[in-house]
Design a protein around this motif. Structure first.
Motif, PDB file in Angstrom:
ATOM      1  N   UNK A  62      40.895  36.668  42.980  1.00 11.67           N
ATOM      2  CA  UNK A  62      40.589  37.865  42.197  1.00 11.67           C
ATOM      3  C   UNK A  62      39.600  38.774  42.936  1.00 11.67           C
ATOM      4  N   UNK A  63      38.722  38.188  43.736  1.00 12.47           N
ATOM      5  CA  UNK A  63      37.811  38.993  44.549  1.00 12.47           C
ATOM      6  C   UNK A  63      38.585  39.763  45.612  1.00 12.47           C
ATOM      7  N   UNK A  64      39.598  39.135  46.171  1.00 11.89           N
ATOM      8  CA  UNK A  64      40.385  39.789  47.222  1.00 11.89           C
ATOM      9  C   UNK A  64      41.161  40.983  46.686  1.00 11.89           C
ATOM     10  N   UNK A  65      41.435  40.999  45.388  1.00  8.79           N
ATOM     11  CA  UNK A  65      42.173  42.116  44.804  1.00  8.79           C
ATOM     12  C   UNK A  65      41.429  43.432  44.961  1.00  8.79           C
ATOM     13  N   UNK A  66      40.094  43.360  45.031  1.00  7.69           N
ATOM     14  CA  UNK A  66      39.293  44.584  45.177  1.00  7.69           C
ATOM     15  C   UNK A  66      39.579  45.301  46.494  1.00  7.69           C
ATOM     16  N   UNK A  67      40.043  44.545  47.479  1.00  9.05           N
ATOM     17  CA  UNK A  67      40.304  45.116  48.803  1.00  9.05           C
ATOM     18  C   UNK A  67      41.807  45.245  49.070  1.00  9.05           C
ATOM     19  N   UNK A  68      42.593  45.199  47.996  1.00 16.18           N
ATOM     20  CA  UNK A  68      44.044  45.240  48.165  1.00 16.18           C
ATOM     21  C   UNK A  68      44.583  46.611  48.530  1.00 16.18           C
ATOM     22  N   UNK A  69      43.804  47.654  48.307  1.00 17.47           N
ATOM     23  CA  UNK A  69      44.258  48.997  48.644  1.00 17.47           C
ATOM     24  C   UNK A  69      45.154  49.586  47.565  1.00 17.47           C
ATOM     25  N   UNK A  71      48.199  50.514  47.759  1.00 18.57           N
ATOM     26  CA  UNK A  71      49.563  49.983  47.729  1.00 18.57           C
ATOM     27  C   UNK A  71      49.687  48.821  46.754  1.00 18.57           C
ATOM     28  N   UNK A  72      48.630  48.002  46.641  1.00 15.02           N
ATOM     29  CA  UNK A  72      48.639  46.887  45.701  1.00 15.02           C
ATOM     30  C   UNK A  72      48.812  47.400  44.273  1.00 15.02           C
ATOM     31  N   UNK A 184      48.937  38.841  43.192  1.00 17.66           N
ATOM     32  CA  UNK A 184      48.049  39.674  42.386  1.00 17.66           C
ATOM     33  C   UNK A 184      48.733  40.929  41.854  1.00 17.66           C
ATOM     34  N   UNK A 185      49.710  41.452  42.611  1.00 13.80           N
ATOM     35  CA  UNK A 185      50.444  42.627  42.141  1.00 13.80           C
ATOM     36  C   UNK A 185      51.205  42.309  40.854  1.00 13.80           C
ATOM     37  N   UNK A 186      51.744  41.101  40.766  1.00 11.69           N
ATOM     38  CA  UNK A 186      52.429  40.673  39.545  1.00 11.69           C
ATOM     39  C   UNK A 186      51.450  40.630  38.379  1.00 11.69           C
TER      40      UNK A 186
END
Length: 291
Positions: A62-69, A71-72, A184-186
């Motif tokens: 969930x922390x990595x989602x912040x840097x997904x950009x 496009x995510x 995470x996109x799902x």
């Protein structure tokens, strides 16, 4: 977990079978209406993914989602469209209509890739698009002539369009050197779908029986198979995924027929044969060319 090719095929088959239960399950709901059905399925999927994703991708997912950009988030919006349009369509028209329409996804994806990111589309795929288009036109045209509402089938068409947009966004992002994490996109798609349909779902009418079935859809029909398919796409080639994914059409129509007495009409059988035949031929040739 490292998947072998055979294990990936088996998991893809399992995912396809789980996907296919949506129609027959919704036919056994007692009181829940279309927007409420869509809301609860998405909401339950989100709850399930909150537990599944840390197990599959680690606690920092969930922390990595912040840097997904961006496009995510665009990908999440596309998943939202697929989740929402699919369930609304299932509630408005026959399972067979929806599933045959969904099978257009690979062909619409090829068309979107040609229009928006300049990918070459082989002649065989153009022919498949034409034949599949004739099949869909026949199916929809026959229903219009019978006075059948096309709202459900038109909503169903929005599902492969959303899927094609999703693939195009992800592929373009890949070409720019940025990979979109689809799991995470799902989750984002589920959250957006639940938020959009919540105001329209009230007042809630679902019985406890309905909520049990809808929880099953959120977990077994959506959360688990979506995660499995993303894992499988890292091992299987695109034509393999497309061909195995077609089994959802067969499984879903059979389950609705046997489990809910929903017999597909002759227009669906003829149109569906053209659509699925065109896709099988296109993907089979592509697969053989890569072997």
């Amino acid at each position: 977990m490292k998947l072998t090719h055979n294990k990936a095929v088996l998991l893809m088959l399992a995912a396809t079978l789980m996907w296919s239960i949506a129609g027959v399950v919704t036919r056994h709901l007692e009181h829940a209406q279309k927007f409420e059905v869509t809301f609860w399925r998405s909401a339950f999927m989100v709850l399930c993914l909150l537990g599944i994703l840390p197990l599959v991708q680690g606690k920092d997912v969930f922390k990595r989602m912040r840097h997904g950009g961006i496009a995510l988030w665009f990908s999440g919006l596309c998943w939202c469209g697929m989740f929402t349009f699919f369930m609304l369509a299932i509630m408005l028209t026959t399972v067979a209509n929806v599933l045959v329409t969904l099978s257009l996804a690979p062909l619409l994806t090829a068309l979107a890739a040609r229009l928006f990111i300049g990918h070459h589309v082989p002649v065989r795929t153009w022919l498949a698009i034409v034949v599949a288009g004739l099949g869909i036109a026949y199916m929809y045209g026959s229903q219009l002539g019978q006075g059948v509402s096309l709202a459900g089938t038109l909503l169903a068409l929005c599902v492969p369009i959303s899927g094609a947009a999703n693939w195009t966004i992800n592929h373009y992002s890949h070409e720019q050197g940025h990979e979109v994490d689809m799991m995470p996109a799902i989750l984002i798609g589920g959250v957006l779908s639940a938020m959009i349909t919540l105001p329209l779902a009230r007042p809630f009418q679902a019985s406890n029986h309905d909520l049990g079935l809808l929880f099953g859809l959120g977990l077994i029909q959506l959360a688990i198979p979506c995660v499995l398919v993303i894992m499988c796409t890292k091992v299987l080639k695109a034509p393999e995924v497309a061909l195995l994914g077609l089994l959802e059409v067969i499984f879903g129509i059979l389950l609705a027929w046997l489990g809910a007495g929903e017999v597909p009409g002759p227009d669906v059988l003829v149109g569906g044969t053209l659509v699925i035949g065109a896709l099988v031929a296109n993907e089979w040739v592509a697969w053989r060319a890569r072997v």
